[in-house]
Every structure is written in C-alpha cells, then in structure tokens.
Design an enzyme around this catalytic site. Structure first.
Site, PDB file in Angstrom:
ATOM      1  N   TYR A 152       0.851  -1.191   0.000  1.00 55.49           N
ATOM      2  CA  TYR A 152       0.000   0.000   0.000  1.00 55.49           C
ATOM      3  C   TYR A 152       0.887   1.241   0.000  1.00 55.49           C
ATOM      4  CZ  TYR A 152      -3.448   3.434   1.752  1.00 55.49           C
ATOM      5  OH  TYR A 152      -4.264   4.520   1.923  1.00 55.49           O
ATOM      6  N   ASP A 252       9.195   2.435   0.395  1.00 52.33           N
ATOM      7  CA  ASP A 252       8.133   3.133   1.113  1.00 52.33           C
ATOM      8  C   ASP A 252       8.290   2.778   2.585  1.00 52.33           C
ATOM      9  OD1 ASP A 252       5.827   3.875   2.412  1.00 52.33           O
ATOM     10  OD2 ASP A 252       4.510   3.431   0.715  1.00 52.33           O
ATOM     11  N   LYS A 280       4.442   9.012   9.263  1.00 51.67           N
ATOM     12  CA  LYS A 280       4.026   8.442  10.549  1.00 51.67           C
ATOM     13  C   LYS A 280       4.973   8.712  11.718  1.00 51.67           C
ATOM     14  CE  LYS A 280       1.123   4.924   8.369  1.00 51.67           C
ATOM     15  NZ  LYS A 280      -0.291   4.916   8.669  1.00 51.67           N
TER      16      LYS A 280
HETATM   17  C1  LIG Z   1       3.338   1.975   3.613  1.00 52.81           C
HETATM   18  C2  LIG Z   1       2.420   3.152   3.499  1.00 52.81           C
HETATM   19  N1  LIG Z   1       2.621   4.042   2.517  1.00 52.81           N
HETATM   20  C3  LIG Z   1       1.856   5.135   2.387  1.00 52.81           C
HETATM   21  C4  LIG Z   1       0.809   5.361   3.245  1.00 52.81           C
HETATM   22  C5  LIG Z   1      -0.052   6.584   3.081  1.00 52.81           C
HETATM   23  O1  LIG Z   1       0.180   7.448   4.128  1.00 52.81           O
HETATM   24  P1  LIG Z   1      -0.938   8.522   4.569  1.00 52.81           P
HETATM   25  O2  LIG Z   1      -2.089   7.736   5.134  1.00 52.81           O
HETATM   26  O3  LIG Z   1      -0.247   9.362   5.597  1.00 52.81           O
HETATM   27  O4  LIG Z   1      -1.307   9.273   3.355  1.00 52.81           O
HETATM   28  C6  LIG Z   1       0.562   4.467   4.283  1.00 52.81           C
HETATM   29  C7  LIG Z   1      -0.553   4.674   5.221  1.00 52.81           C
HETATM   30  O5  LIG Z   1      -0.896   3.850   6.029  1.00 52.81           O
HETATM   31  C8  LIG Z   1       1.388   3.321   4.415  1.00 52.81           C
HETATM   32  O6  LIG Z   1       1.188   2.411   5.377  1.00 52.81           O
END
Ligand SMILES: Cc1ncc(COP(=O)(O)O)c(C=O)c1O
Length: 443
Positions: A152, A252, A280
């Site tokens: 994700y 990521d 985060k």
């Molecule tokens: C691995 C990863 N990338 C990107 C995102 C997207 O981040 P945001 O919810 O702050 O837009 C998340 C959100 O949970 C994530 O877990």
C-alpha cells in the site's frame, strides 16, 4: 462482557447526519455484516490519549496498539514533542516560507537514514509516495512503475492498485493484474504488478518491460498485508536487478521508517534504496512526511524539472514535532529500540502461548516493533496470496472481542508497539487476548 458506549453511540448518530458514513477515513468505517469491525457497531470515539492508553468518551480505557496507525512510536503525547509543539504554536502555526528548523530536521534525517542525502518535506505519506513516483519517472525519463501485490502506498489514483484485490480477479500469481482499489479510479497506466518475495517472477517481469521501468517500489517489510519480512537475500537481489535494469529502487518506509531502526528498514535489512519516503513515526503524531534520496536523483527536483509543492510543506509546528521526535530517537537510540524490540517480542511470544493454550491455530510473525497475528495453520505467510488464505473474518471478530476487553489492535491483526508500553501492559494484553480467543465461535 459489554462496554457502555452510550455517549459514543449518540456522537456517531450525530456525525452520520453530517459526515459521509460518520467517519473521516475509510479505515475507520464500520462495516456491517457477518464480521463487523466492532461488536457494538460504533467506531472508537476517543476523548484523550496518553502514553500507551486511550480513553473513550464513555470512560472506557484501552491499551493502544494502533497508535494512530503507527505514528505514536514514543507513546501518545511524549513530553518532548508536546513541549516543542506548544512552544512553536505561540510563534506561528503556518509560514509557507523557510525557517531554520526544517534544515536542522533534514540534516538529522540525512545523518540517520543510509540512503538520504537530500530531503523534501510533505504532509502525509500519500503525497510523499506521489512525489517519489513522479520523481522516478521524471529522473529516468521512463514511463513505468513496478509495484508489488499487497503493498500500500496511499490512496491516490496512480498508486491504489492491487492492495487487497479479490484473488479471483487478480490474475496469475506470478504476473498479477493491476486491480483498482476503488470505483472512480482511471485505468491503470504504466503500472507493472509483481508478487512479493518471488525473485524469478520479478526478473521475468523486469525483462518483459526492459528499458521501461523507472522505479521499483516496495514496503521493505510489508506491513499493510500482514507483517511480512523479505526472504533472506531477496531485497539485496532486487537492488541488483534494479541496478542491472537502470531502474530506481524506492522504499516506502511510511511504516518501517524510524520504527525498525533509527535508519528505518534500510538500516535493519542492510539494503540501500535510491529514494525512500517517511511519515508516521517521524513526528510523534504530527502530520509530516518526507521524500529522501541520493543527491543526484533529488537534484531533478532542485532544478525544478520535476515539480514538488505544497502549502503546508515544512509547516513549523509539524517540523518542531519532527525535530523533537528525531532527537529522542537518535540520541536515545539504544533505550528506544531496545524497549521496542523487547516489548514487541515479549508480546509476540505471549500471544503465541495464549493461542496455543486456547487450542487456536495462529501465526504470530514480524520484526517486533510491528507484527501480525494471523488465523492460519500455515507456518509462514510470504505474500498477498498467502495472506488472503488466512481467516480475515475471524480476525475482525477477534478485534471486536479485544476492544470489549480494553485492547485496541489494528482490525486486520496488526500490532504497533511504542516505548510507552510496559511489561505489565504486555502481561495484561496477553491475558485479554487469551480470554478473547476463548469467546470466538469455533473456526
Ligand atoms: C506503507 C504506506 N505508505 C503510504 C501510506 C499513506 O500514508 P498517509 O495515510 O499518511 O497518506 C501508508 C498509510 O498507512 C502506508 O502504510
């Protein structure tokens, strides 16, 4: 065992009149049906949060393993962050201009993260992912991005593909289709989907798209589909494949960053990407994200060739929170990461024992500061297709049973640890977990 939720229920009824679905993110939506994500059919209404605990508006208290979906690595309201944020609020909330602290945070991030030579700040993870994909395409002049099934990278149109697709619509396991995550998404453009932890399949796909792949994007430890570590040597081989094909490797690290090590999963695994994104845990709960990478790649932004913008980028309150958080993580690294791993692994072991005692087949797996519980008889879960075979409806029931017992895990069975969790919290969680398991209908 039933919590009193009268106040929450009234607030939810009111919210549903004015907020679509009553909640502000689909991750908090109450799904009706045979496996509701809350027995009570009411989302959690938090009154306050401190350390490892949440209090809801009805006065129920929860040991919190969601931690705002990961950010509260130092627990809720760590004093260093509260102090820094409070001081900054009095000096200005938004400048949309340069200020001294942003370069200090960037400098510390570059010192902590192996691949980081230059940084750009954004607000949330989805934006940083968007920036990374655009930069990879702009820098290499190639059209395609390769992403892995089950990973994700936020909820924006170009990336919300093949996260948790229905398996019968997802195509062959070794060359999955790009399955959109929502109605309203334009057709997948220039996207290649690969299975996770399958080097041969990846090599074949990269060969098939030779010269076209700008970047290979991965959650280096997959935390949105279980908590799946790469097989030994796998990411190193992915790095080599990227080099051989002239594609950028993009990590990521929105979840893994600052959680698995001061330098993120790239330090934890010893594999250095070209670009990475953070969010985060980097700002103690404030909304700050970052795109970081090799100077030569990031220069494509420096020169203005690839656009990167945002009113709230490096907003001073968020940056103050990031500065305080990163200082603690960097300067107290032994204490912080020692605690996170010790608590995480003790909890994992306790949950395994509780499941064995209750006679429930369960896999508990992951690095420790984040880990996953799965209802499965399998000895390992290595990719999305394995994950899809676990009993996810039962996990939703467990989530509800745990809430009744004052334990808040991510509904899909993911657990985030913080430095605020104590040994006593771990013991209480294990007790509640064993109790909750015994109330579930036989699987
Ligand atoms: C691995 C990863 N990338 C990107 C995102 C997207 O981040 P945001 O919810 O702050 O837009 C998340 C959100 O949970 C994530 O877990």
């Amino acid at each position: 065992m039933t919590r009193s939720l009268d106040v929450s229920r009234d607030l939810y009824a009111h919210a549903k009149r004015f907020i679509a679905g009553g909640v502000s993110s689909d991750a908090r939506r109450i799904v009706a049906g045979p496996s509701p994500s809350s027995t009570a059919g009411v989302p959690l209404y938090v009154d306050r949060a401190e350390g490892a605990r949440l209090w809801d508006v009805d006065g129920n208290v929860y040991l919190d393993y969601v931690l705002g979906q990961g950010p509260a690595l130092l627990g809720h309201c760590p004093p260093e962050v509260v102090e820094a944020v409070t001081a900054q609020v009095a000096r200005g909330i938004v400048y949309s201009a340069q200020h001294a602290a942003e370069a200090r945070v960037a400098e510390r991030l570059c010192a902590m993260v192996p691949s980081a030579e230059r940084v750009r700040f954004n607000t949330v993870g989805s934006e940083a992912a968007h920036a990374a994909w655009r930069l990879a395409r702009g820098h290499t002049g190639r059209p395609k991005i390769l992403k892995f099934e089950g990973h994700y990278h936020g909820w924006l149109d170009p990336v919300l593909y093949s996260v948790h697709p229905p398996v019968d619509a997802a195509g062959p396991a070794d060359a999955p289709f790009a399955v959109p995550g929502t109605a309203g998404q334009p057709p997948a453009a220039d996207l290649v989907i690969a299975p996770w932890n399958d080097l041969d399949a990846l090599a074949r796909l990269m060969e098939r798209h030779r010269g076209e792949i700008a970047g290979v994007v991965a959650e280096p430890v997959l935390c949105n589909t279980g908590a799946i570590e790469p097989d030994p040597g796998y990411l190193r081989a992915v790095r080599e494949l990227c080099d051989a094909h002239g594609s950028l490797l993009i990590f990521d690290e929105i979840i893994t960053g600052f959680r698995l090590a001061p330098g993120g999963a790239q330090e934890y695994l010893g594999v250095t990407p070209d670009l990475s994104i953070f969010g985060k845990a980097m700002a103690g709960g404030m909304q700050v994200s970052a795109l970081a990478g090799r100077a030569e790649v990031m220069d494509t932004i420096s020169t203005g060739r690839v656009a990167h913008a945002g009113t709230f980028n490096s907003q001073p309150v968020g940056i103050a929170a990031a500065e305080a958080t990163l200082r603690v993580l960097d300067e107290r690294r032994e204490e912080v990461y020692g605690t996170l791993y010790a608590r995480g692994r003790a909890l994992m072991e306790g949950l395994r024992e509780a499941a064995a005692k209750a006679g429930v087949p369960m896999l508990v797996d992951g690095p420790g500061p984040v880990f996953q519980t799965y209802f499965t008889e399998a000895e390992s879960v290595r990719d999305y297709r394995d994950f899809a075979r676990t009993d996810r409806a039962r996990m939703a029931l467990l989530h509800a049973a745990l809430l009744e017992r004052g334990v808040n895990m991510v509904p899909r069975g993911l657990w985030f640890l913080s430095t605020a969790h104590t040994e006593a919290d771990v013991a209480a969680t294990v007790d509640a977990f064993g109790d909750a398991l015994r109330t579930l209908p036989l699987g």
